[in-house]
Design a protein around this motif. Structure first.
Motif, mmCIF file in Angstrom:
data_model
loop_
_atom_site.group_PDB
_atom_site.id
_atom_site.type_symbol
_atom_site.label_atom_id
_atom_site.label_comp_id
_atom_site.label_asym_id
_atom_site.label_seq_id
_atom_site.Cartn_x
_atom_site.Cartn_y
_atom_site.Cartn_z
ATOM 1 N N VAL A 250 0.823 -1.209 0.000
ATOM 2 C CA VAL A 250 0.000 0.000 0.000
ATOM 3 C C VAL A 250 0.854 1.255 0.000
ATOM 4 O O VAL A 250 0.339 2.362 -0.156
ATOM 5 C CB VAL A 250 -0.959 0.014 1.214
ATOM 6 N N VAL A 251 2.162 1.111 0.197
ATOM 7 C CA VAL A 251 3.100 2.234 0.122
ATOM 8 C C VAL A 251 4.328 1.752 -0.649
ATOM 9 O O VAL A 251 4.577 0.553 -0.752
ATOM 10 C CB VAL A 251 3.526 2.747 1.510
ATOM 11 N N ASP A 252 5.089 2.691 -1.195
ATOM 12 C CA ASP A 252 6.319 2.300 -1.885
ATOM 13 C C ASP A 252 7.526 2.902 -1.173
ATOM 14 O O ASP A 252 7.431 3.940 -0.511
ATOM 15 C CB ASP A 252 6.288 2.738 -3.356
ATOM 16 N N ALA A 253 8.655 2.217 -1.333
ATOM 17 C CA ALA A 253 9.859 2.592 -0.606
ATOM 18 C C ALA A 253 10.347 3.983 -0.983
ATOM 19 O O ALA A 253 10.841 4.730 -0.140
ATOM 20 C CB ALA A 253 10.954 1.563 -0.864
ATOM 21 N N GLU A 254 10.215 4.350 -2.241
ATOM 22 C CA GLU A 254 10.717 5.650 -2.688
ATOM 23 C C GLU A 254 9.980 6.799 -2.013
ATOM 24 O O GLU A 254 10.599 7.744 -1.514
ATOM 25 C CB GLU A 254 10.582 5.764 -4.204
ATOM 26 N N SER A 255 8.657 6.703 -1.967
ATOM 27 C CA SER A 255 7.886 7.779 -1.334
ATOM 28 C C SER A 255 8.130 7.831 0.162
ATOM 29 O O SER A 255 8.222 8.919 0.753
ATOM 30 C CB SER A 255 6.389 7.594 -1.617
ATOM 31 N N MET A 256 8.270 6.666 0.809
ATOM 32 C CA MET A 256 8.503 6.654 2.240
ATOM 33 C C MET A 256 9.889 7.195 2.580
ATOM 34 O O MET A 256 10.075 7.891 3.577
ATOM 35 C CB MET A 256 8.345 5.243 2.801
#
Length: 205
Positions: free
Chosen positions: A167-173
């Motif tokens: 539900v989330v991606d590493a780049e955005s986090m």
């Protein structure tokens, strides 16, 4: 044996306690903000998107409000001292009434008198610098923290439902983590400046 009066021994106990609380609290907040900004958050950059989202959300939940409270309390302590010193006449002690020793320190000593209780402006500066953390946190950092909290809640909700999709991606986090680190770095620098000014005032005024 005579005792040499100093600013700390002649000011009321409440003021002396406020000095201690202000210096210790601001130094603790500065250390926490800067450590998390410079070390903790960068060390999480290799985590998976899921782990990063949950870890950042947990850090935010456990640290954001307590650190803001400590910073605000320290600012209030210095503000109280500044108000007391501003509203109370300085105490002047004739030099003839005290005994000097080679290792004694008398604040603002001159040839005729010792003046104790001045310097409210320095405490006001310390209080103002620490107080600046609050608007910066509210206006500059809160939006990042809200997105971090939402990401963590999204991951937790998906796992509760047994969903395997990301539900989330590493780049955005990682981008959010870097923004948060910069925001808390500013908090740490402001808290450190307030701690240094407050410690100087507490030691010499």
């Amino acid at each position: 044996m005579s005792t040499t009066p100093t600013a700390n021994t002649l000011l009321p106990p409440a003021v002396r306690v406020a000095k201690l609380l202000g210096v210790v609290g601001s130094a603790y907040a500065a250390g926490a903000y800067l450590t998390i900004s410079a070390h903790t958050l960068p060390s999480l950059s290799t985590s998976s998107a899921r782990d990063l989202a949950l870890t950042l959300s947990t850090l935010r939940e456990r640290l954001s409000k307590p650190l803001l409270f400590v910073t605000s309390a320290s600012s209030s302590a210095f503000a109280f001292i500044a108000y007391y010193l501003y509203s109370t006449p300085s105490l002047t002690i004739p030099v003839t009434s005290v005994q000097f020793h080679a290792d004694s320190f008398l604040p603002h000593a001159d040839l005729t008198a010792v003046v104790v209780g001045g310097g409210w402006e320095v405490y006001a500066v310390a209080a103002g610098v620490l107080a600046a953390v609050v608007p910066w946190q509210m206006l500059g950092v809160n939006q990042v923290e809200k997105r971090i909290a939402a990401a963590g809640e999204g991951v937790a909700a998906a796992e509760d439902k047994g969903l395997q999709t990301e539900v989330v991606d590493a780049e955005s986090m990682n981008a959010e983590s870097q923004k948060w680190a910069r925001g808390w770095g500013v908090n740490g620098l402001l808290a450190a400046a307030g701690a240094v000014v407050g410690a100087y005032a507490g030691a010499w005024l």
